[in-house]
Design a protein around this motif. Structure first.
Motif, mmCIF file in Angstrom:
data_model
loop_
_atom_site.group_PDB
_atom_site.id
_atom_site.type_symbol
_atom_site.label_atom_id
_atom_site.label_comp_id
_atom_site.label_asym_id
_atom_site.label_seq_id
_atom_site.Cartn_x
_atom_site.Cartn_y
_atom_site.Cartn_z
ATOM 1 N N UNK A 178 -42.044 -33.666 -26.862
ATOM 2 C CA UNK A 178 -42.720 -33.857 -25.571
ATOM 3 C C UNK A 178 -42.989 -35.342 -25.349
ATOM 4 N N UNK A 179 -43.482 -36.026 -26.366
ATOM 5 C CA UNK A 179 -43.754 -37.467 -26.243
ATOM 6 C C UNK A 179 -42.467 -38.238 -25.948
ATOM 7 N N UNK A 180 -41.392 -37.901 -26.642
ATOM 8 C CA UNK A 180 -40.113 -38.565 -26.399
ATOM 9 C C UNK A 180 -39.615 -38.304 -24.977
ATOM 10 N N UNK A 181 -39.690 -37.061 -24.542
ATOM 11 C CA UNK A 181 -39.205 -36.711 -23.201
ATOM 12 C C UNK A 181 -40.008 -37.426 -22.119
ATOM 13 N N UNK A 182 -41.316 -37.495 -22.303
ATOM 14 C CA UNK A 182 -42.165 -38.157 -21.302
ATOM 15 C C UNK A 182 -41.872 -39.654 -21.205
ATOM 16 N N UNK A 183 -41.335 -40.232 -22.253
ATOM 17 C CA UNK A 183 -41.018 -41.665 -22.259
ATOM 18 C C UNK A 183 -39.642 -41.961 -21.653
ATOM 19 N N UNK A 184 -38.854 -40.928 -21.393
ATOM 20 C CA UNK A 184 -37.495 -41.120 -20.873
ATOM 21 C C UNK A 184 -37.482 -41.142 -19.349
ATOM 22 N N UNK A 216 -39.603 -28.555 -23.114
ATOM 23 C CA UNK A 216 -39.155 -28.631 -21.721
ATOM 24 C C UNK A 216 -40.204 -28.042 -20.780
ATOM 25 N N UNK A 217 -40.839 -26.978 -21.212
ATOM 26 C CA UNK A 217 -41.858 -26.327 -20.378
ATOM 27 C C UNK A 217 -43.051 -27.242 -20.109
ATOM 28 N N UNK A 218 -43.230 -28.259 -20.944
ATOM 29 C CA UNK A 218 -44.365 -29.165 -20.796
ATOM 30 C C UNK A 218 -44.019 -30.474 -20.081
ATOM 31 N N UNK A 219 -42.730 -30.665 -19.773
ATOM 32 C CA UNK A 219 -42.297 -31.933 -19.173
ATOM 33 C C UNK A 219 -41.517 -31.633 -17.892
ATOM 34 N N UNK A 220 -42.147 -31.820 -16.737
ATOM 35 C CA UNK A 220 -41.451 -31.541 -15.477
ATOM 36 C C UNK A 220 -40.149 -32.347 -15.372
ATOM 37 N N UNK A 221 -39.093 -31.678 -14.957
ATOM 38 C CA UNK A 221 -37.809 -32.334 -14.768
ATOM 39 C C UNK A 221 -36.975 -32.497 -16.018
ATOM 40 N N UNK A 222 -37.489 -32.098 -17.152
ATOM 41 C CA UNK A 222 -36.724 -32.229 -18.399
ATOM 42 C C UNK A 222 -35.538 -31.274 -18.379
#
Length: 130
Positions: A68-74, A109-115
């Motif tokens: 989640x942290x990695x995805x939010x940083x992308x 993915x469920x925690x990061x919109x647009x992932x």
């Protein structure tokens, strides 16, 4: 533990026979024989499965948080997953299996919109069309 109890427990953990065998220090043929009732399951197996379940819960929680942290940083959040025939060589994915990793990716993915979730080939194809 009966053969059906083992099968249900393994499937409930989302593990293949090979994944479970690797975690228990056995081979997939042994797991297959136990699940088919060809050989009796060892008495210690229920306790070993409880240990595997605890390991999976801890590893999953940690992996979801990290992803989640990695995805939010992308700028375009993407989680790369592996197909059934692919075998990562290192880390938790190699140890716990590609099915486990796909479950981690789905939870993150469920925690990061647009992932997005895909294989490397999926993302390569998408990028080549841009």
């Amino acid at each position: 533990m009966t053969s059906a109890e083992l099968l249900c427990a393994r499937e409930g953990l989302g593990l293949t026979q090979s994944d479970l065998a690797r975690l228990l220090g056995n081979n997939a043929e042994t797991i297959r024989d136990w699940e088919r009732g060809k050989t009796f399951t060892p008495v210690r197996l229920a306790a070993q499965l409880a240990e595997v379940e605890a390991l999976l819960e801890e590893a999953t929680e940690r992996a979801v948080t990290d992803l989640v942290a990695e995805l939010r940083a992308m700028p375009r959040p993407r989680a790369v997953v592996y197909g059934e025939g692919e075998r990562p060589q290192q880390g938790d994915v190699a140890r716990l299996g590609v099915r486990w990793w796909r479950g981690v990716a789905s939870k993150a993915k469920a925690q990061v919109p647009g992932a997005r979730i895909g294989t490397q080939a999926d993302f390569d194809a998408i990028d080549s069309e841009l």
